[in-house]
Design an enzyme around this catalytic site. Structure first.
Site, PDB file in Angstrom:
ATOM      1  N   ASP A  16       0.829  -1.204   0.000  1.00 18.86           N
ATOM      2  CA  ASP A  16       0.000   0.000   0.000  1.00 18.86           C
ATOM      3  C   ASP A  16       0.867   1.260   0.000  1.00 18.86           C
ATOM      4  O   ASP A  16       2.039   1.227   0.343  1.00 18.86           O
ATOM      5  CB  ASP A  16      -0.922   0.032   1.231  1.00 18.86           C
ATOM      6  CG  ASP A  16      -0.174   0.001   2.543  1.00 18.86           C
ATOM      7  OD1 ASP A  16      -0.502   0.783   3.449  1.00 18.86           O
ATOM      8  OD2 ASP A  16       0.764  -0.811   2.674  1.00 18.86           O
ATOM      9  N   GLU A  17       0.259   2.365  -0.398  1.00 17.61           N
ATOM     10  CA  GLU A  17       0.848   3.700  -0.310  1.00 17.61           C
ATOM     11  C   GLU A  17       2.309   3.746  -0.777  1.00 17.61           C
ATOM     12  O   GLU A  17       3.207   4.144  -0.043  1.00 17.61           O
ATOM     13  CB  GLU A  17       0.717   4.233   1.122  1.00 17.61           C
ATOM     14  CG  GLU A  17      -0.733   4.374   1.555  1.00 17.61           C
ATOM     15  CD  GLU A  17      -0.911   4.925   2.949  1.00 17.61           C
ATOM     16  OE1 GLU A  17      -1.876   5.689   3.162  1.00 17.61           O
ATOM     17  OE2 GLU A  17      -0.112   4.586   3.835  1.00 17.61           O
ATOM     18  N   VAL A  18       2.521   3.312  -2.004  1.00 21.07           N
ATOM     19  CA  VAL A  18       3.873   3.333  -2.577  1.00 21.07           C
ATOM     20  C   VAL A  18       4.153   4.763  -3.046  1.00 21.07           C
ATOM     21  O   VAL A  18       3.994   5.108  -4.218  1.00 21.07           O
ATOM     22  CB  VAL A  18       4.006   2.326  -3.737  1.00 21.07           C
ATOM     23  CG1 VAL A  18       5.465   2.252  -4.203  1.00 21.07           C
ATOM     24  CG2 VAL A  18       3.516   0.948  -3.304  1.00 21.07           C
TER      25      VAL A  18
END
Length: 507
Positions: free
Chosen positions: A239-241
């Site tokens: 997530d949230e790269v």
């Protein structure tokens, strides 16, 4: 106000009551905050963030280069192949048909001691949980080249065996979580891995095109999988790269691939998925869904990821848009995913430095998820596999602690019962297993003994670094102020109820 002595260990019997006003599903909640990421306080700046030094980076020990063509997977190193042989070859497909209710333990801050989990696991099972999602981060006992990643207070191999035994004893499915793309601060903060950062000044995201990136991820996954050969599910994060596409390597790749950011992301997680299914035949993978939300279903389907993993749709706000979640489910069904997970929150999602868990905030979130769950029969080709009740301890590796786990037990109990019984009404007092740890006004004259008791109870649950950080962030700076309050209280008592002096009469 709670008048019982501060407590941090869960007793064998539920004997501590925290009386709450009646909680009804329609209560107004005003505690909506955005999930912002900010820098931590001096604790992290002084002790945990290394100085950036790009000139003297160590040479990558892995000589094989991760090819630009993402369809061609790099060969596993000999160490990975040897580790594979030690794993059980196949996970039997006996996953229960009933959706799982998984309690998330975020170990990147205030990781509880195993002795505390001995008391927590049976409680969770009683409340309706059917599993535990262990987000290891730096609490896993990494070995060899990866030993630099583990915290000074990382769990030992024996600790992990005990946790597995506890989970099995209380019929809790144990699911490991290892980040493989974003949220890799605990890895990329080390100078040894600076060269694997997507953005050189930030340690959060991995450069998927950098030489050594895939080997690093494979080593991490292999070591954790080796400790959990019986696992049926495995969460690979993703997530949230943040900053994806910013590195020179990624920009070169994008130039030759029509700037397709979605494919850049999907290539890496699909390669990880293929590695995992080769490492452990039959393993079922989960990953967070936020990076998919702007992708169309055809792009996802072309990657082949739908045959390797299930997305976990997460949303933590109380006024969640159920229709929006339905749109995500429809997209993932069209992309070919056979199953979908959800993720709610029982703590750690209402403020980056929240100290006391707002129960109504999290109750409303779960009531909205309950609506989504009841809507699932309309989707014909995708199955609801489970929900993870997340309990974030930090927003990121370098940010401050959110409310501690013992403080959030009441919220967790309410949320689990809501998922078990649906829309709820909780009258009167509820028996809970924790109470406030803040200094109570009536104990101001006993501050020293209170602080001693506080330390002793904290040390029974957490490691010393957690205790010292919590005291620094929430206690130490207030001691003088509290002593001042004692002085003021004594002065007021001495007035003995006399009327205040009229300033006009003094003239």
């Amino acid at each position: 106000m709670c008048t019982c002595k501060p407590c941090f260990a869960v007793p064998n019997k539920l004997v501590i009551k925290l009386y709450l006003p009646s909680i009804h599903c329609s209560s107004k909640d005003t505690s909506v905050k955005t999930h912002q990421i900010i820098q931590g306080a001096n604790f992290w700046a002084k002790q945990r963030i290394p100085q950036l030094n790009l000139v003297h980076n160590e040479e990558d020990p892995v000589k094989k280069e991760h090819a630009d063509n993402p369809e061609v997977q790099p060969e596993e190193k000999e160490t990975i192949q040897s580790n594979q042989e030690e794993l059980q070859p196949v996970v039997p497909d006996d996953t229960p048909m009933d959706p799982l209710k998984i309690v998330h333990l975020d170990l990147k801050g205030a990781a509880p001691k195993v002795k505390y989990l001995e008391q927590i696991f049976p409680l969770l099972s009683t409340l309706g949980a059917s599993g535990i999602l262990l987000e290891y981060e730096d609490m896993f006992p990494y070995e060899g080249e990866l030993s630099i990643l583990k915290s000074s207070f990382a769990y030992s191999p024996e600790d992990i065996e005990e946790m597995k035994s506890l989970a099995k004893r209380h019929k809790l499915e144990l699911i490991p979580l290892v980040q493989v793309f974003g949220h890799l601060e605990f890895v990329l903060k080390h100078e040894k891995y600076f060269k694997l950062r997507e953005v050189q000044t930030f340690p959060n995201s991995l450069n998927p095109q950098a030489q050594g990136s895939m080997d690093l991820v494979q080593d991490m996954l292999t070591q954790v999988m080796k400790k959990h050969p019986e696992a049926k599910w495995f969460h690979i994060g993703a997530d949230e790269v943040r900053g994806l596409g910013e590195s020179k390597d990624s920009k070169r790749w994008l130039e030759t691939n029509n700037g397709d950011m979605g494919k850049l992301f999907l290539n890496h997680v699909t390669a990880v998925g293929r590695f995992m299914t080769k490492l452990k035949e039959g393993i079922k993978l989960i990953l967070w869904d936020d990076m998919f939300r702007k992708l169309n279903s055809d792009t996802i389907k072309e990657s082949g990821l739908q045959d390797l993993a299930s997305p976990m749709i997460w949303k933590y706000i109380p006024n969640m848009d159920v229709k929006e979640i339905g749109n995500y489910i429809s997209k993932y069904e069209q992309a070919g995913f056979k199953g979908v997970w959800f993720a709610s929150a029982f703590k750690g999602a209402s403020g980056i430095d929240q100290k006391w868990t707002p129960i109504n905030h999290h109750l409303k979130n779960h009531l909205q998820w309950q609506k989504v769950i009841t809507s699932m029969p309309q989707y014909k080709s995708v199955r609801f596999q489970g929900i993870a009740l997340t309990g974030w301890q930090r927003y990121e590796h370098h940010t401050v602690l959110c409310e501690l786990l013992p403080v959030a037990i009441p919220s967790l109990a309410v949320c689990l019962q809501t998922l078990k019984y649906g829309e709820c009404f909780i009258p009167g007092g509820i028996e809970y297993v924790t109470c406030s740890f803040f200094p109570l006004v009536r104990l101001m004259d006993e501050w020293d003994s209170f602080l001693l008791t506080f330390r002793q109870n904290m040390e029974a649950i957490f490691y010393p670094d957690t205790l010292e950080e919590w005291l620094e962030e929430n206690v130490n700076e207030h001691i003088e102020r509290l002593h001042g309050m004692v002085v003021d209280a004594e002065r007021i008592i001495k007035l003995n109820g006399q009327p205040k002096v009229d300033p006009l009469k003094k003239r």
